[in-house]
Scaffold this active site. Structure first.
Site, mmCIF file in Angstrom:
data_model
loop_
_atom_site.group_PDB
_atom_site.id
_atom_site.type_symbol
_atom_site.label_atom_id
_atom_site.label_comp_id
_atom_site.label_asym_id
_atom_site.label_seq_id
_atom_site.Cartn_x
_atom_site.Cartn_y
_atom_site.Cartn_z
ATOM 1 N N ASP A 478 12.319 -5.552 2.014
ATOM 2 C CA ASP A 478 11.906 -4.160 2.152
ATOM 3 C C ASP A 478 13.036 -3.279 2.669
ATOM 4 O O ASP A 478 14.013 -3.765 3.263
ATOM 5 C CB ASP A 478 10.707 -4.067 3.096
ATOM 6 C CG ASP A 478 9.734 -2.956 2.722
ATOM 7 O OD1 ASP A 478 10.132 -2.038 1.973
ATOM 8 O OD2 ASP A 478 8.586 -2.998 3.189
ATOM 9 N N ASP A 548 3.765 1.632 -2.953
ATOM 10 C CA ASP A 548 2.835 1.348 -1.860
ATOM 11 C C ASP A 548 1.426 1.825 -2.198
ATOM 12 O O ASP A 548 0.464 1.439 -1.535
ATOM 13 C CB ASP A 548 3.300 2.037 -0.576
ATOM 14 C CG ASP A 548 4.390 1.253 0.134
ATOM 15 O OD1 ASP A 548 4.624 0.083 -0.224
ATOM 16 O OD2 ASP A 548 5.016 1.809 1.060
#
Length: 730
Positions: A478, A548
């Site tokens: 990430d 997301d």
């Protein structure tokens, strides 16, 4: 041969299976673009450009007013000698000026495709797969040389371009602009397509006619970004999925970029693409060189869909590397939206056990397993296990999951550091920062300075140590903020403009070393979802968390837009809980599953809370995905109905031999007394018959593509239907 040179006219003709790219050397000096489009024979084409005198245009040769750089369609233009359009490069000389003029010196045509030092790139598995033209241009007085590289790949309708700039003089040079490609079109009768958005709304399709002046996209964020993707296309007017011309440009890079189309005073169009010149400067000492990233140029006369499928095949087969290029990707369960930071080993094992019962193959432990991380304010950079949550460590938890017959994966955010961390307290100068300026935080974190070798070494060692400590087969990598205060404590003042690009070179080195050391690990990139969804990252990590935002309705636009350039095999797609955590919408488990199965499939919720009915439905979803995942991950994708144009969305996947197909149809809102919906498929063999596996009905491929298939009426909002066809074996 794919690259032909006609010395009598100094014409270079690059041919793919279906396209031609042609330029010549005008007056023995200036590489001049002549044609890019549908394949033509190697006939004389030098008369496609004719110099004409223009008012207020300066001439290269006194007395010859017809020949001006201001109207020359150059392959790699500079600024300062008469071309007033956007240049491909700008080099500052030691005398304070930046007037340079690169002209032709020589060329070579070689088999194969050399890798780019320190940069991701499309590759050839053998020298027979590719041919490369290297064009040498030089301004001897300035001490500047350019090596322009053009590669043609067997089986792909793509031209791959990059540039290497070299200081051949005795005095230093400063590059203020070093783009990868520039290309002039003879007119401006095009529409510009690009992919724009924001966090949770990535890669929406934007399309508008070209107009006079400059129009384009860029990123100054230190990443390719959620806001813009390093891709643009010029389309012939009203070009659709299956008809019209499409010219695509995609940069194999993950940092600041620029992509522009400039329509000049005479209606010609110049497209430029490369590292964003904003905030960029690179010092070239004597003998130094600078390598630009490569740009992948794709032409199709079969519409946007034809362009997309070329990109998909090329990236699946010759950009992505390693074991997972060709291997099926596992079905996973991620605990993030199930637990966030609040978990222990028993809770994780409970979720994994519930997943194993459904047929899930991989458990992924997300954020919160390291340091003292109970929220997002602390511990990034401290890559040691939090024994409060996992008292027996990662190896114990991984073995517990493995005993269930599942693989174990782990979340990292290696490029970041929390001010509240042991790493930051030990090395406060290791983050990007500028002296006497605040250190702006985002998500309570700072960015490690990957332009520094010692910082890269720390990340490599820390991540490698964790990956060696337990049977880990998957990593979610990430990156949750963009760059501010872009400066490095390790660089002198005259090199501070190099920081952002040196960061990317450091990141690529880190990714190269870690992924090479752990070839059995499937790496998935993430940046707040799709904030770094670009071909540069895909070279190291074969898939990216698409967004997301996991709402099924929003994902229709996100995944559709992403597919304009990137294959389904690159897209992470999960079923999450409802009401959705991003838009608070509730959609049926069936639609959430059908949308997510158009990528690398998984779940991101608490499976222990499923009802018996939901367990049964999820088990059926997983079994069906295992049946069709090779088709989704390796098949050809055809977009049928756009979510940007109506209430319905549809796309499909077809195997390479056209023996199997999966059509996916989605209805967002129900309508009163609806009309019949007839869906016309694509990509099938018109001479084959296909059986619809759900019903056993047999249809001709020609009928399915030309007459279509009458869909059953779907009742209610947020409905979907998957149609799985196989060819009848004679």
């Amino acid at each position: 041969m794919s690259i032909h040179y006609a010395p009598e006219h100094q014409i270079f003709h690059l041919q793919t299976e279906n396209t031609s790219y042609v330029f010549n050397i005008v007056r023995g000096a200036y590489p001049t673009h002549l044609y890019w489009g549908k394949k033509i024979r190697s006939s004389a084409v030098s008369d496609l450009f004719e110099p004409r005198g223009r008012g207020f245009s300066s001439s290269v040769v006194p007395g010859d007013w017809a020949f001006s750089l201001d109207t020359l369609p150059q392959e790699y233009p500079g600024y300062g000698s008469g071309d007033f359009r956007e240049p491909a490069y700008v080099a500052g000389l030691s005398n304070g000026t930046s007037v340079t003029e690169l002209t032709y010196v020589s060329h070579s045509i070689v088999k194969g495709k050399a890798p780019l030092e320190g940069l991701p790139a499309v590759y050839a598995e053998s020298d027979e797969e590719a041919e490369t033209l290297v064009l040498i241009l030089e301004d001897a007085g300035a001490g500047l040389r350019a090596e322009l590289s053009y590669t043609v790949m067997t089986g792909y309708d793509a031209i791959i371009r990059s540039a290497r700039l070299i200081n051949t003089g005795k005095l230093p040079l400063k590059l203020d602009r070093a783009l990868s490609a520039s290309l002039d079109f003879p007119h401006a009768n095009y529409e510009l397509l690009h992919l724009s958005g924001s966090w949770a709304r990535e890669r929406h399709v934007v399309r508008a006619p070209l107009h006079s002046g400059r129009q384009g996209i860029d990123s100054k964020r230190g990443a390719s970004s959620h806001q813009q993707n390093p891709f643009l296309a010029l389309l012939s007017p009203h070009a659709g999925e299956n008809s019209g011309e499409a010219y695509g440009f995609n940069l194999v890079y993950s940092g600041n970029f620029l992509a522009e189309a400039e329509v000049d005073q005479y209606g010609s169009t110049r497209v430029t693409m490369g590292i964003n010149p904003f905030g960029f400067q690179w010092l070239l000492e004597q003998g130094d060189s600078f390598q630009t990233p490569e740009a992948v140029l794709v032409y199709s006369d079969q519409g946007i869909g034809g362009m997309s499928r070329t990109y998909h095949r090329l990236y699946r087969q010759r950009l992505v590397r390693g074991l997972f290029r060709d291997e099926p990707r596992p079905v996973l369960i991620n605990n993030w939206e199930a637990t966030y930071f609040g978990f222990d080993a028993d809770k994780i094992e409970d979720i994994a056990r519930a997943g194993q019962a459904l047929g899930i193959e991989l458990f992924v432990l997300d954020d919160g397993w390291f340091g003292h991380r109970d929220d997002d304010t602390t511990s990034l950079g401290d890559w040691f296990v939090d024994k409060r949550k996992l008292p027996l460590g990662l190896s114990d938890l991984a073995e517990r999951v493995k005993r269930l017959g599942m693989q174990f994966g782990l979340w990292f955010e290696p490029e970041m550091v929390s001010p509240d961390s042991e790493l930051y307290r030990a090395h406060p100068d290791w983050c990007l920062h500028v002296p006497d300026k605040r250190r702006s935080e985002s998500r309570n974190q700072l960015i490690l300075d990957l332009s520094r070798v010692e910082v890269c070494d720390y990340i490599i060692d820390a991540v490698s140590s964790v990956l060696s400590s337990a049977p880990i087969t998957y990593v979610k990598w990430d990156m949750n903020r963009h760059m501010t205060e872009i400066g490095s404590a390790a660089l002198p003042p005259e090199r501070q403009g190099e920081t952002a690009h040196r960061y990317m070179l450091g990141l690529y080195r880190v990714m190269e070393e870690i992924t090479s050391a752990f070839p059995h690990v499937l790496f998935e990139s993430c940046s707040g979802g799709g904030g770094r969804f670009d071909p540069g990252i895909l070279h190291y990590m074969p898939q990216t968390w698409t967004s997301d935002n996991t709402d099924a309705v929003e994902r229709l636009k996100i995944q559709y837009g992403t597919s304009i350039v990137y294959p389904a095999s690159a897209m992470g797609a999960h079923i999450s809980d409802v009401p959705n955590h991003q838009v608070h919408r509730s959609t049926p488990l069936s639609m959430r599953g059908d949308v997510a199965m158009s990528g690398n499939f998984g779940y991101e919720l608490d499976l222990t809370k499923f009802t018996a009915e939901e367990q049964e439905e999820a088990a059926a979803q997983i079994a069906f995905y295992k049946e069709i995942r090779s088709l989704v991950q390796q098949g050809e994708m055809y977009r049928l109905l756009s979510p940007f144009e109506g209430n319905d969305t549809a796309w499909m996947f077809v195997s390479a031999d056209r023996s199997e197909a999966l059509a996916c149809y989605f209805q967002v809102l129900a309508g009163p007394n609806p009309a019949h919906t007839r869906l016309r498929l694509q990509g099938l063999d018109p001479a084959k018959d296909y059986v619809l596996k759900e019903t056993g009905a047999v249809y001709g491929g020609d009928r399915l593509m030309h007459a279509g298939l009458l869909l059953p009426e779907l009742h209610g909002d947020f409905q979907s239907k998957l149609l799985h066809f196989t060819a009848v074996v004679e």
